[in-house]
Enzyme design. Structure first.
Site, PDB file in Angstrom:
ATOM      1  N   ASP A 194       0.855  -1.186   0.000  1.00 15.10           N
ATOM      2  CA  ASP A 194       0.000   0.000   0.000  1.00 15.10           C
ATOM      3  C   ASP A 194       0.894   1.239   0.000  1.00 15.10           C
ATOM      4  OD1 ASP A 194      -2.922   1.097   0.689  1.00 15.10           O
ATOM      5  OD2 ASP A 194      -1.463   2.205   1.911  1.00 15.10           O
ATOM      6  N   ILE A 195       0.578   2.210  -0.864  1.00 16.02           N
ATOM      7  CA  ILE A 195       1.379   3.439  -0.933  1.00 16.02           C
ATOM      8  C   ILE A 195       1.171   4.244   0.340  1.00 16.02           C
ATOM      9  CG2 ILE A 195       1.779   5.576  -2.201  1.00 16.02           C
ATOM     10  CD1 ILE A 195       0.767   4.196  -4.705  1.00 16.02           C
TER      11      ILE A 195
ATOM     12  N   ASN B 134      -2.759  13.018  -3.487  1.00 17.90           N
ATOM     13  CA  ASN B 134      -3.936  13.478  -4.235  1.00 17.90           C
ATOM     14  C   ASN B 134      -4.378  14.873  -3.784  1.00 17.90           C
ATOM     15  OD1 ASN B 134      -4.359  11.354  -6.047  1.00 17.90           O
ATOM     16  ND2 ASN B 134      -5.517  10.146  -4.558  1.00 17.90           N
TER      17      ASN B 134
ATOM     18  N   ASP C 229      -2.774   9.620 -10.225  1.00 17.97           N
ATOM     19  CA  ASP C 229      -2.877   8.540 -11.208  1.00 17.97           C
ATOM     20  C   ASP C 229      -1.524   8.262 -11.847  1.00 17.97           C
ATOM     21  OD1 ASP C 229      -5.541   8.283 -10.686  1.00 17.97           O
ATOM     22  OD2 ASP C 229      -6.229   9.301 -12.500  1.00 17.97           O
TER      23      ASP C 229
ATOM     24  N   GLU D 236      -4.948   2.301  -3.885  1.00 20.45           N
ATOM     25  CA  GLU D 236      -3.487   2.398  -3.939  1.00 20.45           C
ATOM     26  C   GLU D 236      -2.827   1.118  -3.429  1.00 20.45           C
ATOM     27  OE1 GLU D 236      -4.672   4.575  -0.077  1.00 20.45           O
ATOM     28  OE2 GLU D 236      -5.484   4.316  -2.083  1.00 20.45           O
TER      29      GLU D 236
END
Length: 433
Positions: A306-307, A314, A323, A349
């Site tokens: 997971d980022i 964002n 994106d 993500e």
């Protein structure tokens, strides 16, 4: 005048009568005349050669003692056409003298004095043979005509080799004729975009009519002189022809259909943004790999990542930049995977790597390499981005989803432990039932 018996094929037939002795010439001419449209007379080797140069005869009757050399004429005629009926006339000694020094396959000996009845029967047999051969040639010409008029590439194969290729196939290969194909030493394998069948393409095609499952077969062909152009995809059909190991290979260009099929598969199986597998395809692949691992008693692992702080990316830079980060991250992950590994987008993500053949330390090392691939190089317009990883292995008897749950728990510990790190699952065997 006796009616010509003819060959029944509708073509004008010619016989060469190479005989200098007057009586013998008259007898033979009287027998040949009713059976052929034209009897070409030659009283010497020179005259016979001149007559043959003007047009090859359908049959020849040659005197062993022909001035200039009957043996030489017979040998030349047999070399030019092994299937042409050839009669050698003369006394028994003359005929045996020629046959003792020359190999003349299929020659028919006519010994003087002639037996008109036996000779007439032999000539009738030869006329029937000529008719059968010319009928076969007519049929062959008709087949080639229909093939040339067909819009689809086609070839006739016999004994593992190409006998004929139609115009559509030649156009695709960039050739003008079958002769050019042969002269250049080409084979159909030269145009395959994939490794050829082990037994050769022609032999493989001739086996297709025996496929009891009636499976769909396709070939990807390209021109070796145009490597920049993509290969064409052809649907293969093979029809058995009379004779041993002979078949008709027909190709239907389905390149556009194949592209559409792949696009539909991509829509069904891939995440449109990152081109990683979507969650539906992940479930399918994970089930298949778990079944394979159970069958061969081999390990299987998953890496869930997971980022870190993706929402901030964002919020700060906008969703378009977010994106772009996802696309770049997927590319970095793919570059660090083995050939057998599969990458899927699990959520917004979150990504999953399905890693067959490894567990424990191997899966941890893979995750650590991916962590460095993500965090050691800045992302354009964003800077440094990191990700947290959770690793878990498949337990025989458990559903594949249990492995994902344990990887998620390990990922949660990595997040709570400071992010940008890899955590292993907690003793999966304790969770087994």
């Amino acid at each position: 005048m006796e009616e010509k018996r003819g060959t029944g094929h509708g073509k004008r037939t010619t016989v060469l009568l190479a005989e200098a002795e007057g009586v013998a010439c008259d007898v033979l001419a009287s027998l040949l005349g009713p059976r052929f449209d034209a009897v070409v007379m030659a009283a010497s080797l020179a005259e016979a050669r001149k007559a043959v140069a003007q047009g090859a005869p359908d049959m020849a009757v040659v005197a062993a003692r022909l001035p200039g050399g009957g043996a030489a004429l017979a040998a030349a005629l047999r070399q030019a056409c092994r299937s042409m009926p050839l009669f050698l006339t003369g006394t028994a000694e003359d005929v045996l003298s020629v046959l003792a020094t020359l190999s003349l396959p299929g020659v028919r000996a006519v010994v003087r004095p002639f037996d008109p009845t036996a000779l007439a029967e032999a000539l009738d047999d030869a006329v029937l043979e000529i008719g059968s051969r010319q009928s076969a040639e007519d049929a062959w010409e008709l087949v080639r005509h229909f093939l040339d008029e067909a819009p689809q590439p086609a070839a006739i194969l016999h004994g593992g080799r190409v006998v004929s290729i139609n115009r559509a196939f030649l156009r695709f290969m960039g050739l003008a004729s079958v002769q050019e194909f042969t002269a250049k030493g080409l084979s159909l394998e030269h145009f395959l975009a994939d490794p050829p069948p082990r037994e050769g393409l022609a032999a493989w095609a001739c086996r297709l009519p025996d496929d009891r499952l009636d499976r769909e077969h396709r070939l990807r062909l390209h021109h070796p002189g145009r490597p920049d152009q993509p290969a064409h995809v052809f649907q293969v059909a093979a029809t058995r022809l009379p004779g041993r190991d002979r078949c008709l290979l027909t190709l239907a260009d389905v390149t556009d259909l194949e592209l559409e099929r792949r696009e539909l598969l991509d829509l069904a199986n891939l995440d449109p943004l990152t081109r990683a597998m979507n969650r539906r395809k992940l479930t399918e692949v994970l089930g298949d790999e778990a079944a394979r691992a159970a069958r061969y008693r081999s390990p299987l692992s998953v890496v869930l990542l997971d980022i870190d702080r993706f929402k901030a990316i964002n919020d700060t830079h906008g969703h378009a930049v977010g994106d772009a980060v996802l696309v770049e991250l997927a590319a970095r992950l793919r570059a660090g995977l083995r050939q057998v590994d599969r990458l899927a987008r699990y959520g917004g993500e979150e990504f999953v790597v399905v890693a067959p053949g490894i567990n424990g330390q191997g899966a941890y090392d893979l995750a650590e390499r991916l962590r460095l691939a993500v965090g050691d190089k800045e992302f354009a317009g964003v800077g440094r981005v990191t990700a947290s990883f959770g690793v878990a292995g498949h337990v025989p008897g458990q559903e594949p989803e249990a492995m994902l749950r344990r990887a998620d728990e390990a990922l949660y510990r990595a997040k709570n432990g400071g992010r940008n790190k890899v955590e292993r699952e907690a003793s999966p065997q304790h969770d087994a039932r």
